[in-house]
Design a protein around this motif. Structure first.
Motif, PDB file in Angstrom:
ATOM      1  N   GLY A   3       1.403  13.310  58.703  1.00  0.00           N
ATOM      2  CA  GLY A   3       2.597  13.551  59.504  1.00  0.00           C
ATOM      3  C   GLY A   3       3.110  14.970  59.437  1.00  0.00           C
ATOM      4  O   GLY A   3       4.262  15.242  59.790  1.00  0.00           O
ATOM      5  N   ARG A   4       2.270  15.902  59.000  1.00  0.00           N
ATOM      6  CA  ARG A   4       2.708  17.299  58.858  1.00  0.00           C
ATOM      7  C   ARG A   4       2.465  18.033  60.182  1.00  0.00           C
ATOM      8  O   ARG A   4       1.716  19.000  60.289  1.00  0.00           O
ATOM      9  N   HIS A   5       3.131  17.556  61.217  1.00  0.00           N
ATOM     10  CA  HIS A   5       2.855  18.031  62.573  1.00  0.00           C
ATOM     11  C   HIS A   5       3.203  19.490  62.821  1.00  0.00           C
ATOM     12  O   HIS A   5       2.503  20.154  63.585  1.00  0.00           O
ATOM     13  N   PRO A   6       4.285  20.030  62.230  1.00  0.00           N
ATOM     14  CA  PRO A   6       4.577  21.441  62.505  1.00  0.00           C
ATOM     15  C   PRO A   6       3.416  22.377  62.205  1.00  0.00           C
ATOM     16  O   PRO A   6       3.196  23.360  62.921  1.00  0.00           O
ATOM     17  N   LEU A   7       2.634  22.079  61.158  1.00  0.00           N
ATOM     18  CA  LEU A   7       1.504  22.938  60.814  1.00  0.00           C
ATOM     19  C   LEU A   7       0.375  22.844  61.829  1.00  0.00           C
ATOM     20  O   LEU A   7      -0.545  23.674  61.822  1.00  0.00           O
ATOM     21  N   LEU A   8       0.435  21.850  62.724  1.00  0.00           N
ATOM     22  CA  LEU A   8      -0.576  21.779  63.781  1.00  0.00           C
ATOM     23  C   LEU A   8      -0.480  22.980  64.717  1.00  0.00           C
ATOM     24  O   LEU A   8      -1.439  23.286  65.429  1.00  0.00           O
ATOM     25  N   ALA A   9       0.669  23.653  64.731  1.00  0.00           N
ATOM     26  CA  ALA A   9       0.785  24.876  65.535  1.00  0.00           C
ATOM     27  C   ALA A   9      -0.270  25.891  65.112  1.00  0.00           C
ATOM     28  O   ALA A   9      -0.828  26.616  65.953  1.00  0.00           O
ATOM     29  N   LEU A  10      -0.556  25.945  63.809  1.00  0.00           N
ATOM     30  CA  LEU A  10      -1.569  26.878  63.321  1.00  0.00           C
ATOM     31  C   LEU A  10      -2.967  26.440  63.741  1.00  0.00           C
ATOM     32  O   LEU A  10      -3.857  27.269  63.948  1.00  0.00           O
ATOM     33  N   VAL A  11      -3.186  25.122  63.830  1.00  0.00           N
ATOM     34  CA  VAL A  11      -4.478  24.623  64.326  1.00  0.00           C
ATOM     35  C   VAL A  11      -4.657  25.040  65.784  1.00  0.00           C
ATOM     36  O   VAL A  11      -5.744  25.478  66.187  1.00  0.00           O
ATOM     37  N   ARG A  12      -3.594  24.907  66.589  1.00  0.00           N
ATOM     38  CA  ARG A  12      -3.660  25.365  68.000  1.00  0.00           C
ATOM     39  C   ARG A  12      -3.971  26.863  68.059  1.00  0.00           C
ATOM     40  O   ARG A  12      -4.721  27.337  68.916  1.00  0.00           O
TER      41      ARG A  12
END
Length: 881
Positions: free
Chosen positions: A645-654
Motif C-alpha cells: 500500500g505504499r502508493h506514493p512511492l509509485l511516482a518514482l516507478v513512473r
C-alpha cells in the motif's frame, strides 16, 4: 578421532588451500549440540598450524551475549585492536581485515558457538567474512541449530555446511574406540539413544562403562537434555565450593579467574581460594589457561549448570557478580538479572544502556535492554513506552518476529499520544494492517505541541525528525500540514538549526522552500552540522529539489558515517545521494552509490529502503540507455510497493518507466507514464515528485506533440515556483523554452544561470534540434557537440547518442568515446574514482569497509579493463570513459 566427516574435512581443506593461494573465504559448520562441530574446528586449527598459518580463535559465551564485543575480546586482544561500547561493528570489521592481512601470511580465524556471540561481535565478524576475497584469511565458524541461528545466518549470507548424524558403521566404530568392552546389549542401547550424535556416543558410552544400563535412563529424554543431565551429574560429584565456582563462571560475562573467586566468596559468604577449582580441572570439566582465564570443556556444561540452579541461586550469583565486576556496563546487566521486582532506577539505567546500544547499532542488545527495563518498570506508561522502544529497535534490526511479539504485549492505553502513533505505524508495517498515510499525524502533532508548551525542545525536534520523511511522502491534508508546520516553527530553536531546517524542508517543501534553501546554503559552508544532521539536511535538500546541495550534504555526511562505522545511516544516505545524483543526470555516480547502498541496506536491516535502491538503479540505467535493466528494477520495486500500500512511492516507478521510454525513443509512452504522477486520481500521483519531473515531462511532450497539455500543466506548476525549488525552476525554464518554439525562447533559457550540467545539455540538445529543423545546420552543431560531451561525461549515454544522431543529421559526425569504464562493476568504478582522486589503498579500504589487499586486487583487475598500466593513468582513463 573423527569419524564419517570426509566431505566436511575436504571442504575445510579446500578453504585452507584457497587462503594459502591468496583467496580468502568463510565457512559455517552448523548442527545440533554434540554433532562434532568443535572437533572439526579443532582438527582444522591443528592442520592450519601445521601448514604455517597463524591461528586465532574466539568463542561465543551464553552469559556474555548482551555485552558488546565480548565474543571478539580474545581476537581483538591478540591483534591489539581497541574495542569499547562506542566502537562501530563495521569499522572494527575493516580494522580486523587489515590487521589479519598485515603480515601477508595465511591466517585461520576459528570462531566457536556463533549462536552465543553478542550482536556487535557477530555484526563485525559477518561483515568481515563477506569481504574476504584477495586476503589470505580463512574463517571457520560453528553454530548450533535453532531458529534464531537460522535467521542470523540467512541474513549474513555466508557459506554453510550442515553436519548430520553419523551412520551406523561410523557410530559403532567411534563407540568401540571410546568405550571398548561394552556388552552387545549396552552397546546397542548407547547406539540407539545417541542416534549418531558423536558427543552422545562418547558421553553415554563412558557413562555406560562406569554405571551400566542405569546410567542411560530415562530414555525418553531428548538428547540435548540427556547430555545436560550427564554433565550435571558430573558436577554433582564435586565439592560444594567448586560447584559454586562453576555456577558463577556459567553466569559470568567474563572469564577472569580472580573475578570468579571474588564473586563466589561474596555469594557463599565463605573464603574461596584458587585450589577450589582443581576438582573441576582434574575431571576435565574446565581448564585454566596461562592468563588465568577459565574455559569450559563444552558449552553444554554451562547450560547444565544454569538449568540445574534454582531461581534463587541464579539471582544470588548475579548479585555477587554485580558487586564484583568493575565495568559499569556489565554490572548493570547482572543487577538486572538479580532483581526480584520493580526497580525504576535500574530500569532507567537499562534504558540508557539500550539507547547507547542503538547509537552504536547494536540492535539486539538494545532490544534486550529495553525489554528488561520494561519488566522492571513500576508504572504501566513507562513499561509500555519501553516495550515499544524495544519493538522499534527490533524493527531497525530487521527482526519482524520480535516486533510482532512485543507489539502484542503493549495495550494502547498504556501509551502516550506519540507512542500510540508509533505503535500504529509499526502495526501497519509488521502486522499488515495497511498504509494509513497521514491518519496518525494528528496524534504526533498533539504530542509535539505538548512538548513545545512544556519546553522539551529536543524531544519535539526528534519527534518531528522521526516522521517528516513520512509527511513528505504522504502529503497530509492542509489542516494537518498547517498544524505540523506551526508545531515545527514553535519549537523554539534558532532558525538556522539544521534539524529544524531539515524538518521544514520535508513538511513544507513549497511554503518554506525558499527559507530552507537560504539556510541550507549557509549551513553547507559553516561546517557546524554533525553527520546525522548532514544526512537529514540531505533528505531535506532532496525534498525541495535542491539536488546539488543534497549531494554535497550526503557526501559530507558519508565521510564521517564511514569513519564511525554507522552503516544503517550510511546505507540510507547512499541511496538518497544516488537518487539525487540521478536527478542531476549523473548516471555513473548514481549506479555506484545505489549498488553500495543496496548492499548496505540489506546488511543493516533497513529493508524498507530496498525498493528505493532498486528504483534509483532503474533511473540511472534508464539514463544510461539500458532500458531492459530499468524496467526490471521498476518491476521489482512495484512488486513490493503495491501489496504494501505504499502508493506514493509509485511516482518514482513512473519516473523510471518514463525515463526509460525517453531513452528508447518512445516519447508518447514516456509522456503517458510521467503524466500519471500529475493526476490526483492515479495511484502513482505524488504532489511533491511532480515538481522534480517537469523537465522530463516537457522533453516527452516535445517529442510526441503534447504541447497543449504541457502548457496547462506548466501553468499549474508555475505558482509553486515561489518556493524556489531548483528542480522545478529548471523544469519551468525548459518548458518555457519548448513552448516558446523560437530561437529567442531557447536563447533566453540558456542565458539564465543553469546550475546543473544535465539541464544545460538538455536545453542545448533541444535548441540544437530546433535549429537543425530550421535548416540552420552551422548554428546547431556547437550546441549538439557541447550537449553530447556533457551527456557522455555524466554517463547519460542515451541522451548523448541522441545528440550525436542529430549532429549526423546536420552533416557532422561525432564519434562515440570508447566506453572503457563500461566493463567495470559499480564497486570497481567506485574504487577507480577514489584512486584517481589520490586516495591511498588504505584510505579506500577504510571508506568502503574492505581490506587494503582487496583494494589492491581490484585495482590490478581495473587497469587491464581500462587499458592502462598504472595508477597515474586513472584520471585520464576515467575522463575519457
Amino acid at each position: 578421532m573423527i569419524r564419517g566427516r570426509r566431505a566436511e574435512i575436504e571442504a575445510l581443506t579446500a578453504l585452507l588451500d584457497a587462503a594459502c593461494a591468496g583467496t580468502g573465504g568463510a565457512l559455517v559448520l552448523r548442527g545440533e549440540a554434540g554433532i562434532g562441530k568443535s572437533a572439526l574446528l579443532e582438527q582444522t586449527a591443528a592442520a592450519a598450524g601445521g601448514r604455517g598459518f597463524r591461528v586465532l580463535g574466539t568463542a561465543g559465551v551464553q552469559a556474555e551475549v548482551l555485552i558488546p564485543y565480548a565474543g571478539l575480546d580474545r581476537l581483538t586482544r591478540a591483534l591489539a585492536l581497541p574495542t569499547g561500547p562506542a566502537t562501530q561493528p563495521y569499522r572494527l570489521a575493516t580494522a580486523l581485515l587489515e590487521a589479519l592481512g598485515a603480515a601477508g601470511d595465511p591466517v585461520l580465524v576459528a570462531v566457536e558457538d556463533v549462536q552465543w556471540l553478542d550482536e556487535a561481535s557477530w555484526a563485525a565478524l559477518a561483515f568481515a567474512a563477506r569481504r574476504l576475497g584477495a586476503d589470505p584469511i580463512a574463517i571457520v565458524l560453528t553454530a548450533r541449530d535453532g531458529d534464531d541461528v537460522s535467521g542470523r545466518l540467512a541474513a549474513a549470507g555466508l557459506a554453510e555446511r550442515r553436519l548430520e548424524s553419523l551412520g551406523p558403521d561410523d557410530s559403532a566404530a567411534l563407540l568401540a574406540a571410546v568405550a571398548p568392552g561394552l556388552s552387545p546389549v549396552l552397546a546397542a542401547r548407547v547406539l540407539e539413544q545417541a542416534a549418531g550424535n558423536p558427543l552422545g556416543l562418547v558421553e553415554l558410552g563412558m557413562a555406560a562403562s562406569r554405571g551400566g544400563g542405569a546410567a542411560l535412563l530415562p530414555a525418553r529424554l531428548p538428547l540435548s537434555e540427556r547430555l545436560e543431565r550427564t554433565f550435571a551429574g558430573l558436577v554433582a560429584e564435586l565439592p560444594p565450593i567448586t560447584r559454586g565456582l562453576l555456577l558463577v563462571a556459567a553466569l559470568d560475562d567474563g572469564d577472569d579467574f580472580d573475578e570468579l573467586i571474588g564473586a563466589c566468596a561474596r555469594m557463599t559468604g565463605a573464603p574461596v581460594v584458587a585450589d577450589d577449582i582443581e576438582p573441576a580441572v582434574t575431571t576435565r570439566l574446565v581448564r585454566v589457561d596461562d592468563q588465568f582465564r577459565v574455559r569450559f570443556r563444552h558449552p553444554l556444561l554451562r547450560s547444565a549448570l544454569r538449568q540445574a540452579a534454582t531461581v534463587a541461586q541464579r539471582r544470588r550469583a548475579h548479585a555477587a557478580l554485580a558487586g564484583t565486576v568493575a565495568d559499569p556496563e556489565r554490572r548493570v546487566w547482572h543487577r538486572a538479572a538479580a532483581a526480584a521486582g520493580a526497580d525504576e532506577a535500574l530500569a532507567r539505567e537499562l534504558t540508557e544502556t539500550a539507547r547507547r546500544a542503538q547509537h552504536r547499532q547494536a540492535a539486539t542488545i538494545a532490544v534486550e535492554a529495553f525489554e528488561r527495563a520494561a519488566r522492571l518498570s513500576a508504572e504501566p506508561g513507562a513499561r509500555g513506552g519501553r516495550l515499544l522502544a524495544a519493538a522499534n529497535a527490533a524493527a531497525e534490526q530487521g527482526d519482524p518476529a520480535t516486533v510482532v511479539r512485543l507489539l502484542a504485549e503493549v495495550p494502547e492505553q498504556w501509551l502516550s499520544a506519540t507512542d500510540r502513533a508509533w505503535h500504529g505505524l509499526l502495526r501497519e508495517v509488521f502486522l499488515g494492517t495497511g498504509w494509513s498515510g497521514g491518519d496518525r499525524f494528528a496524534s504526533f502533532v498533539e504530542a509535539v505541541e505538548t512538548m513545545c508548551r512544556e519546553g522539551d525542545t529536543d524531544m519535539a525536534l526528534e519527534s518531528l525528525l522521526a516522521i517528516c520523511l513520512r509527511v513528505y511522502w504522504t502529503v497530509p491534508d492542509p489542516e494537518t500540514a498547517g498544524r505540523l508546520l506551526a508545531a515545527a516553527e514553535s519549537v523554539g530553536v534558532p532558525p538556522g538549526d539544521p534539524r529544524l531546517v531539515a524538518v521544514l524542508a520535508q513538511v513544507a517543501p513549497v511554503a518554506r522552500g525558499a527559507f530552507c534553501l537560504k539556510q541550507m546554503r549557509t549551513l553547507r559552508t559553516s561546517g557546524e552540522a554533525n553527520p546525522r544532521e548532514l544526512f537529514e539536511l540531505g533528505l531535506g535538500a532532496g525534498a525541495i529539489g535542491a539536488f546539488s546541495l543534497g549531494v554535497s550534504f550526503h557526501a559530507a555526511a558519508q565521510v564521517e558515517l564511514r569513519a564511525q562505522g554507522r552503516i544503517g545511516l550510511l546505507a540510507k544516505s547512499l541511496v538518497s545521494h544516488a537518487l539525487q545524483a540521478a536527478h542531476l543526470g549523473d548516471a555513473r555516480t548514481a549506479l555506484g552509490l545505489a549498488a553500495e547502498g543496496e548492499q548496505l541496506v540489506a546488511e543493516s536491516g533497513e529493508r524498507n529502503w530496498l525498493p528505493t535502491a532498486w528504483i534509483v538503479s532503474g533511473f540511472a540505467e534508464a539514463l544510461r540507455g539500458d532500458v531492459a535493466a530499468a524496467h526490471r528494477h521498476a518491476d521489482q520495486a512495484e512488486a513490493v510497493l503495491m501489496p504494501g500500500g505504499r502508493h506514493p512511492l509509485l511516482a518514482l516507478v513512473r519516473q523510471v518507466r518514463g525515463t526509460a521510454a525517453l531513452a528508447a525513443g518512445r516519447p508518447g509512452e514516456a509522456f503517458r507514464e510521467l503524466r500519471r504522477v500529475y493526476d490526483p486520481a492515479d495511484a502513482g500521483h505524488h504532489g511533491h515528485t511532480r515538481l522534480m519531473l517537469l523537465g522530463f515531462l516537457a522533453e516527452a511532450a516535445l517529442g510526441c506533440g503534447e504541447l497543449d497539455e504541457l502548457r496547462r500543466l506548466a501553468g499549474e506548476m508555475a505558482p509553486l515556483g515561489a518556493g524556489r525549488s531548483p528542480a522545478l525552476l529548471a523544469g519551468l525554464r525548459f518548458a518555457r523554452a519548448v513552448l516558446g518554439d523560437s530561437a529567442e525562447s531557447f536563447a533566453e533559457a540558456l542565458a539564465e544561470d543553469v546550475e546543473w550540467p544535465f539541464e544545460r545539455a538538455r536545453l542545448e540538445l533541444a535548441y540544437g534540434v530546433w535549429l537543425r529543423r530550421q535548416r540552420r545546420a552551422a548554428e546547431c552543431r556547437p550546441l549538439l557537440r557541447a550537449a553530447a560531451d556533457t551527456f557522455d561525461a555524466l554517463g547519460a549515454t542515451a541522451w548523448a547518442d541522441r545528440a550525436r544522431a542529430e549532429l549526423r543529421a546536420s552533416g557532422e559526425t561525432l564519434r562515440r568515446p570508447a566506453e572503457a569504464a563500461q566493463g567495470l562493476t559499480p564497486q570497481e568504478l567506485q574504487i577507480a574514482r577514489l584512486a584517481a582522486d589520490g586516495l591511498s589503498n588504505k584510505d579506500i579500504a577504510d571508506r568502503l569497509f574492505l581490506s587494503p589487499r582487496t583494494v589492491t586486487t581490484h585495482l590490478s583487475r581495473i587497469y587491464p579493463k581500462l587499458g592502462i598500466r598504472s595508477r597515474g593513468e586513472l584520471s585520464r582513463a576515467l575522463r575519457t570513459a
